[in-house]
Design an enzyme around this catalytic site. Sequence first.
Site, PDB file in Angstrom:
ATOM      1  CD  GLN A  51      13.636  10.927 -24.054  1.00  0.00           C
ATOM      2  OE1 GLN A  51      13.731   9.792 -23.602  1.00  0.00           O
ATOM      3  NE2 GLN A  51      14.618  11.819 -23.939  1.00  0.00           N
ATOM      4  CG  LEU A 107      19.360  11.184 -24.825  1.00  0.00           C
ATOM      5  CD1 LEU A 107      18.966   9.839 -25.425  1.00  0.00           C
ATOM      6  CD2 LEU A 107      20.778  11.562 -25.233  1.00  0.00           C
TER       7      LEU A 107
END
Length: 191
Positions: A51, A107
């Site tokens: 990420q 996220l």
Amino acid sequence: MATLPIYVVPHPVLKRVADAVSNVTDDHRRLVENMLDTMYAAPGIGLAAPQIGESMRILVLDVDQPRSENEDEELPVEKRRGKPQVFINPELLWSSEEMNVYDEGCLSIPGQYAEVERPKIVRVKALDQNGKQFEVEADGLFATCLQHEIDHLNGVLFTDHLSSLKRDMVMRKLKKFTKENLEELQKTHIL
Ligand code: GNR
Ligand code: NI
């Protein structure tokens, strides 16, 4: 404190199977600290290395973050550290037959949530930031988050667990959300 930009779907790094860490070094420990800073700042309860654009089998999570007395306000970032946990090269050893449903967010899929069903309890083996092997049994939100993060290391997103109808709906809403929040998102995310 060093926060890193978070990659958003459909960036290819999120679909890749991340590489195992062969030897835990100071570089990995620095990356872990930056991942924790990024997670608390986001704010999030977990973060996987892909990420932040690093295709390595490293994840951090903290499902015991202190919450503000007042439900609608957030604690300042320096007070959010509860019980940070680091998993390097995590391996799923066992998962329960019993399942659990949780309204998940990510996220890397900002502003979107959907119910995902996963095993309620899992046993996982991993290395900590010092390269020491450990085992945990996770239940509840801990188990959900740990499985969500391990999925990231395998290029799997929570949307991959949804029906195609629900997945399309989330992706359509993500496009709208991204358009409406472009300036804010560009400060913290790579779109
Ligand atoms: O912050 C997060 N919250 C969350 C809520 C329910 C299930 C999983 C998660 S993980 C997510 C942060 C994230 O995207 N980790 O990869
Ligand atoms: Ni996620």
